[in-house]
Design a protein around this motif. Structure first.
Motif, short mmCIF file in Angstrom:
data_model
loop_
_atom_site.label_atom_id
_atom_site.label_comp_id
_atom_site.label_asym_id
_atom_site.label_seq_id
_atom_site.Cartn_x
_atom_site.Cartn_y
_atom_site.Cartn_z
N THR A 40 0.85 -1.19 0.00
CA THR A 40 0.00 0.00 0.00
C THR A 40 0.89 1.24 0.00
O THR A 40 2.09 1.16 0.28
CB THR A 40 -0.91 0.03 1.24
OG1 THR A 40 -0.09 0.05 2.42
CG2 THR A 40 -1.86 -1.16 1.30
N PHE A 45 -6.02 0.83 2.82
CA PHE A 45 -5.86 -0.30 1.89
C PHE A 45 -6.45 -0.03 0.51
O PHE A 45 -6.16 -0.77 -0.44
CB PHE A 45 -6.38 -1.59 2.52
CG PHE A 45 -5.41 -2.12 3.53
CD1 PHE A 45 -4.43 -3.03 3.18
CD2 PHE A 45 -5.43 -1.65 4.84
CE1 PHE A 45 -3.50 -3.48 4.09
CE2 PHE A 45 -4.50 -2.10 5.77
CZ PHE A 45 -3.54 -3.02 5.39
N ALA A 46 -7.21 1.04 0.36
CA ALA A 46 -7.69 1.44 -0.97
C ALA A 46 -6.51 1.90 -1.84
O ALA A 46 -6.63 1.97 -3.05
CB ALA A 46 -8.74 2.54 -0.87
N ILE A 51 -1.91 -6.99 -4.23
CA ILE A 51 -2.57 -7.87 -3.25
C ILE A 51 -2.43 -9.28 -3.80
O ILE A 51 -2.94 -9.58 -4.88
CB ILE A 51 -4.06 -7.53 -3.08
CG1 ILE A 51 -4.24 -6.08 -2.61
CG2 ILE A 51 -4.73 -8.51 -2.12
CD1 ILE A 51 -5.67 -5.58 -2.69
N GLY A 89 -5.39 -9.62 -6.34
CA GLY A 89 -6.34 -8.52 -6.20
C GLY A 89 -5.94 -7.36 -7.09
O GLY A 89 -4.75 -7.04 -7.19
N ARG A 91 -8.25 -4.44 -7.18
CA ARG A 91 -8.91 -3.22 -6.68
C ARG A 91 -9.56 -3.49 -5.34
O ARG A 91 -10.34 -4.43 -5.19
CB ARG A 91 -9.96 -2.74 -7.68
CG ARG A 91 -10.54 -1.36 -7.32
CD ARG A 91 -11.20 -0.71 -8.51
NE ARG A 91 -12.35 -1.47 -8.99
CZ ARG A 91 -13.62 -1.16 -8.71
NH1 ARG A 91 -13.91 -0.12 -7.96
NH2 ARG A 91 -14.59 -1.90 -9.20
N TYR A 92 -9.23 -2.65 -4.36
CA TYR A 92 -9.85 -2.68 -3.03
C TYR A 92 -10.79 -1.49 -3.00
O TYR A 92 -10.37 -0.34 -2.93
CB TYR A 92 -8.76 -2.57 -1.96
CG TYR A 92 -9.27 -2.66 -0.53
CD1 TYR A 92 -9.37 -3.88 0.11
CD2 TYR A 92 -9.62 -1.51 0.19
CE1 TYR A 92 -9.81 -3.96 1.43
CE2 TYR A 92 -10.06 -1.58 1.50
CZ TYR A 92 -10.15 -2.82 2.11
OH TYR A 92 -10.59 -2.90 3.41
N LYS A 94 -13.44 0.64 -1.26
CA LYS A 94 -14.03 0.97 0.04
C LYS A 94 -15.50 1.34 -0.13
O LYS A 94 -15.87 2.10 -1.01
CB LYS A 94 -13.27 2.14 0.67
CG LYS A 94 -11.94 1.73 1.27
CD LYS A 94 -11.12 2.89 1.77
CE LYS A 94 -11.68 3.51 3.02
NZ LYS A 94 -10.71 4.41 3.67
N ALA A 100 -15.69 -3.19 2.41
CA ALA A 100 -15.08 -3.02 1.10
C ALA A 100 -15.41 -4.22 0.24
O ALA A 100 -15.89 -5.25 0.73
CB ALA A 100 -13.56 -2.88 1.23
N LEU A 102 -13.29 -6.54 -2.59
CA LEU A 102 -11.98 -6.79 -3.19
C LEU A 102 -12.21 -7.51 -4.50
O LEU A 102 -12.81 -8.59 -4.54
CB LEU A 102 -11.12 -7.64 -2.25
CG LEU A 102 -9.75 -8.03 -2.76
CD1 LEU A 102 -8.91 -6.82 -3.15
CD2 LEU A 102 -9.02 -8.89 -1.72
N THR A 116 -15.10 -11.34 -7.00
CA THR A 116 -15.23 -10.23 -6.05
C THR A 116 -15.66 -10.81 -4.71
O THR A 116 -16.59 -11.62 -4.65
CB THR A 116 -16.26 -9.20 -6.54
OG1 THR A 116 -15.80 -8.69 -7.80
CG2 THR A 116 -16.41 -8.05 -5.56
N VAL A 119 -15.31 -7.66 2.06
CA VAL A 119 -14.29 -7.51 3.09
C VAL A 119 -14.84 -6.65 4.22
O VAL A 119 -15.41 -5.58 3.98
CB VAL A 119 -13.01 -6.84 2.52
CG1 VAL A 119 -11.97 -6.66 3.62
CG2 VAL A 119 -12.44 -7.65 1.37
#
Length: 178
Positions: A40, A45-46, A51, A89, A91-92, A94, A100, A102, A116, A119
């Motif tokens: 990150t 975490f966005a 990931i 991963g 894209r995280y 939010k 979120a 993931l 997907t 989270v």
């Protein structure tokens, strides 16, 4: 700014799956050997640029040695050829302070599909040893047949033995690397 690296704390993490058996009960299994690595730009975490989750399929454990051997065979995971499950991963997303989605690509038995998962972000704390840790609960569902796990049998009454839908559940604790 240098990327912040996070690594899984295997002592405080678990990866499990659940599948209906005979459509009347649920069997739970675990991967006892797995890894999670995240990069990150900050503690958000966005901002994740990387990931990666991997699981050693030979570490599968459903509390039944005969079933585990069958799951490792060519009928299911074919661990001689495909010993690892991998999720990358990309894209995280939010959805609030603690929720979120993931998005990423899951590879099982040589087949890669977009997946997907939901989270729940548990937060970030500093443990008594001075380590910064982040916690996540991950939930998702996949179709095992989409990944080539097509083995099944039918009972005398016509019920399938193993459902197609696999529920994925993970409790992941990450440790910020120095």
């Amino acid at each position: 700014m240098a990327a912040i690296k996070w690594a899984v704390d295997p002592m405080h993490s678990e990866v499990q799956f659940k599948v209906k058996h005979l459509m009347i009960t649920t069997v739970t299994g675990y991967f006892q050997t797995f890894n999670v690595e995240v990069e990150t730009e900050s503690d958000d975490f966005a901002t994740a640029s990387s990931i990666l989750f991997t699981a050693d399929v030979n570490s599968i454990n459903t509390n039944n040695e005969q079933r585990d051997t069958h799951l490792k065979s060519a009928d299911f995971f074919d661990t001689d050829t495909h010993g690892q499950i991998k999720f990358v991963g990309n894209r995280y997303e939010k959805l609030g302070d603690d929720r979120a989605k993931l998005h990423g690509n899951l590879t099982i038995k040589g087949t890669t599909k977009p997946v997907t998962v939901d989270v729940e972000f548990g937060g970030i704390v500093v443990d008594p040893y001075g380590q910064t840790k982040a916690g996540f609960t991950v939930n998702g569902k996949i179709s095992r047949k989409e990944f080539g796990l097509t083995w099944n049998a039918v009972t005398e009454a016509g019920s399938v033995v193993v459902a197609d839908e696999i529920k994925l559940l993970a409790e992941i604790q990450l440790v910020k690397q120095a």
